[in-house]
Design a protein around this motif. Structure first.
Motif, PDB file in Angstrom:
ATOM      1  N   ASN A   1      36.630  34.787  -7.492  1.00 53.70           N
ATOM      2  CA  ASN A   1      38.013  34.778  -7.967  1.00 53.70           C
ATOM      3  C   ASN A   1      38.227  35.933  -8.944  1.00 53.70           C
ATOM      4  OD1 ASN A   1      37.016  33.986 -10.508  1.00 53.70           O
ATOM      5  ND2 ASN A   1      37.323  31.803 -10.079  1.00 53.70           N
TER       6      ASN A   1
ATOM      7  N   ASN B   1      38.674  35.879 -12.176  1.00 56.07           N
ATOM      8  CA  ASN B   1      38.379  35.552 -13.569  1.00 56.07           C
ATOM      9  C   ASN B   1      37.728  36.751 -14.260  1.00 56.07           C
ATOM     10  OD1 ASN B   1      37.501  34.513 -16.007  1.00 56.07           O
ATOM     11  ND2 ASN B   1      36.636  32.655 -15.132  1.00 56.07           N
TER      12      ASN B   1
ATOM     13  N   ASN C   1      32.698  33.543 -11.764  1.00 58.24           N
ATOM     14  CA  ASN C   1      33.774  33.889 -10.827  1.00 58.24           C
ATOM     15  C   ASN C   1      33.399  33.567  -9.392  1.00 58.24           C
ATOM     16  OD1 ASN C   1      31.903  35.903 -10.352  1.00 58.24           O
ATOM     17  ND2 ASN C   1      33.346  37.604 -10.547  1.00 58.24           N
TER      18      ASN C   1
ATOM     19  N   THR D   1      33.230  30.955  -6.461  1.00 59.05           N
ATOM     20  CA  THR D   1      34.015  29.751  -6.170  1.00 59.05           C
ATOM     21  C   THR D   1      33.466  28.936  -5.010  1.00 59.05           C
ATOM     22  OG1 THR D   1      35.488  30.988  -4.685  1.00 59.05           O
ATOM     23  CG2 THR D   1      36.096  30.891  -7.010  1.00 59.05           C
ATOM     24  N   THR D   2      32.435  29.406  -4.330  1.00 57.72           N
ATOM     25  CA  THR D   2      31.918  28.718  -3.149  1.00 57.72           C
ATOM     26  C   THR D   2      30.960  27.607  -3.558  1.00 57.72           C
ATOM     27  OG1 THR D   2      32.116  30.743  -1.858  1.00 57.72           O
ATOM     28  CG2 THR D   2      30.686  29.028  -0.972  1.00 57.72           C
ATOM     29  N   SER D   3      31.173  26.408  -3.038  1.00 57.03           N
ATOM     30  CA  SER D   3      30.303  25.253  -3.302  1.00 57.03           C
ATOM     31  C   SER D   3      29.007  25.412  -2.493  1.00 57.03           C
ATOM     32  CB  SER D   3      31.027  23.983  -2.895  1.00 57.03           C
ATOM     33  OG  SER D   3      30.239  22.852  -3.107  1.00 57.03           O
TER      34      SER D   3
ATOM     35  N   SER E   1      29.343  27.187  -7.053  1.00 53.53           N
ATOM     36  CA  SER E   1      30.482  27.565  -7.885  1.00 53.53           C
ATOM     37  C   SER E   1      30.225  27.172  -9.332  1.00 53.53           C
ATOM     38  CB  SER E   1      31.755  26.888  -7.370  1.00 53.53           C
ATOM     39  OG  SER E   1      31.595  25.491  -7.334  1.00 53.53           O
ATOM     40  N   GLY E   2      30.619  28.054 -10.232  1.00 54.16           N
ATOM     41  CA  GLY E   2      30.461  27.794 -11.655  1.00 54.16           C
ATOM     42  C   GLY E   2      29.119  28.180 -12.225  1.00 54.16           C
TER      43      GLY E   2
END
Length: 615
Positions: free
Chosen positions: A161, A163, A170, A172-174, A177-178
């Motif tokens: 993303n 961010n 940044n 975002t894919t599971s 993500s994070g």
């Protein structure tokens, strides 16, 4: 005097008939310079200062100890010789492309140049650990790139993303993500150091801007232990190996612009000027660029450009190996022109305009037939296949002759990423290696005619041989080598127009199929998990044996109501584990799951957790 006579012989025995000095073609000046004729003597035989540039280039050519730009004395090379060099080139320390989908650290690395579109990793320019995060900086290319097409972390395609907070993820894919961040730098002018890296390490300053290099700043943070294998299946931080578009400073003479391209002619011209430091004739490059952009039909009925080059070359490779890989991937005939520039002709049939007879040779040997290991029955190029995660793959096989025990040739061309292009090269390799006639001979000044007497000053890639005794065949140059000031050796193989024709509907074999396996990262759960309280506050946890013991067992446990789990592990062949260290009368929650490094983990079993009260 002898040199003057040689010049006169050249002018009298070829199409270079003497004209007024100002009309002499550059090839004459080049030959005069190559032969070492002085400026004054040149003027006496009709060579004026109008050809001074060519004269100087020829003098440099003739005075060179090597006499050629390619290797040793070689001044022209075609596919039949390229095929041999691909098989016989010495092993180098550079890893194959698929083995370089990683980020590696080593004390010495070589500059890498990326042409066209490809997928790759790269060496680490920096790595460090701070604040429970692994920071690392993979370098993709030693030059600016056009940009990233697709991000890959390990073997996952991931999305980012916008961010801009350097302390926030940044990705975002599971399921990752994070847990990490990727900030790309493309090597453009004005590139600055990454603020997140500067703030994390006092040793990193604004001077660490990786100017002129392309890569990315990444960090990966430590996750909860129970999620570690799902987030980092390789057991360490992700390998960043994206799909990228490479060099964007390729000059296109057709529109006088500098841009990103994978057009094979523009790539070759860039390599010659940027890597070899030689000149090209941009009018010639323009012609060959149009040839490369011609649309050809592929097996499914679609179309694509005729010749593209996509991949990586490294300063770790010798120039000869780079040249062989580049030229063989687009069936290029590459040579030193008589004006001192480097020229090339991309793969296609060109009707010959010159005929040689035995009188043109100082020595001549023509053999018929080709047998043994040099004559393959089948050819299957290994190329880079985008639908195979941009990794090497064998193309469908070209079968030149069906035999019980075929000789198979598998040339590796990692700069090809099209199955149709690989299939066309399969046919060309087979036809070149199984040519009806092979020629080897020594020629004199006619060597200069071959190098610069073709249309628009181009070299003759094809020529006809007529021996006056029944042999009348077209030959394709395999190699011209300069053995002396006026002596060349010539190797060639017979060729036919049909060798270059290609009907994709009938001649392109089916490409290998690559199945997609849907995998959510879960494994089968352990079965029949039981717990029993033993003496001295020990708990025995048991489960059924695995039919195929390939997964480890992970056991987690805690006092009911506690926030943190404790963990223990058991081997795939185990069926039980003893847990201890509890107080008498405590109720313990217990769960078990399968786990496998690099694959993931199963769900916990049972759910809700098993409860056992200690004795």
């Amino acid at each position: 005097m002898r040199r003057s006579l040689l010049i006169a012989a050249l002018l009298g025995s070829t199409m270079l008939t003497p004209e007024p000095a100002e009309a002499q073609p550059p090839v004459v000046g080049f030959v005069a310079g190559a032969l070492g004729v002085g400026a004054g003597a040149a003027a006496t035989i009709g060579i004026a200062t109008a050809t001074g540039t060519a004269f100087a280039a020829g003098a440099a050519f003739g005075g060179s100890l090597l006499g050629g730009f390619l290797v040793k004395t070689v001044v022209a090379v075609g596919l039949s010789k390229l095929a041999q060099k691909l098989q016989s080139r010495p092993e180098v320390s550079q890893l194959p492309p698929s083995a370089r989908m990683v980020n590696f650290a080593q004390p010495k690395v070589y500059a890498e140049t990326v042409y066209g579109i490809t997928r790759k990793g790269g060496p680490l320019g920096f790595t460090g650990f701070k604040n429970s995060r692994r920071y690392y900086v993979p370098i993709l290319a030693a030059h600016p790139i056009n940009g990233i097409v697709q991000h890959w972390l390990d073997e996952r395609i991931v999305a980012l993303n916008g961010n801009t907070n350097q302390n926030s993820s940044n990705v975002t894919t599971s399921p990752i993500s994070g847990h990490g961040r990727v900030d790309v730098f493309t090597g453009d002018p004005g590139q600055t150091a990454n603020p997140g890296l500067v703030s994390a390490f006092s040793e990193i300053t604004s001077a660490h801007d990786f100017a002129g290099l392309a890569g990315a700043y990444l960090w990966a943070k430590r996750p909860p232990q129970e999620n570690f294998t799902n987030i980092y299946p390789s057991g360490r931080q992700w390998a960043w190996a994206p799909v990228l578009e490479g060099k964007k400073d390729l000059y296109d003479p057709r529109d006088d612009t500098t841009k990103y391209e994978n057009n094979a002619a523009l790539v070759l011209a860039n390599w010659i000027t940027d890597k070899l430091g030689r000149e090209v004739d941009w009018d010639e490059v323009s012609i060959e660029s149009d040839v490369a952009d011609e649309l050809v039909t592929i097996k499914d009925g679609g179309v694509q450009p005729r010749w593209t080059l996509n991949g990586t070359i490294s300063d770790e490779q010798e120039f000869e190996e780079q040249r062989a890989l580049l030229a063989a991937s687009c069936d290029a005939f590459i040579y030193e022109r008589t004006d001192g520039k480097v020229g090339f002709t991309l793969g296609r049939w060109i009707e010959p305009t010159i005929t040689l007879t035995p009188d043109d040779f100082d020595s001549l040997e023509i053999t018929e037939g080709q047998w043994g290991g040099g004559a393959p029955d089948e050819v299957a190029v290994t190329y880079m296949e985008p639908i195979n995660n941009w990794r090497e793959a064998p193309s469908g096989t070209w079968i030149e002759e069906e035999v019980a025990k075929p000789i198979r040739d598998e040339p590796s061309l990692p700069l090809v990423n099209s199955h149709n292009q690989a299939a066309r090269l399969n046919k060309r390799f087979a036809k070149a290696k199984r040519a009806k006639y092979q020629l080897r001979g020594q020629i004199g000044l006619m060597g200069y005619e071959l190098l610069g007497g073709g249309e628009n000053g181009k070299a003759h890639r094809f020529f006809r041989v007529n021996d006056g005794e029944g042999l009348d065949a077209v030959f394709e140059v395999g190699e011209i080598a300069k053995e002396g000031i006026a002596t060349f050796t010539l190797e060639a193989r017979s060729a036919e127009e049909s060798d270059f024709a290609f009907d994709a509907a009938t001649e392109e074999p089916d490409r290998p199929e690559y199945g997609e396996v849907e995998n959510d990262g879960t494994l089968p759960t352990p079965s029949n998990v039981q717990g029993a309280a033993l003496a001295a506050s020990v708990i025995a946890v048991t489960w059924d044996a695995q039919a195929d013991p390939i997964y480890d067992f992970e056991v987690r446990y805690r006092v009911t109501g506690a926030a943190e789990w404790k963990r223990d592990f058991a081997a795939p062949t185990a069926t039980s584990i003893a847990l201890s260290g509890f107080m008498t009368g405590e109720t313990i929650e217990i769960q078990v799951r399968h786990t496998k490094l690099g694959i993931g983990s199963s769900d916990w079993e049972p759910d809700p957790a098993l409860e056992v009260t200690t004795l």
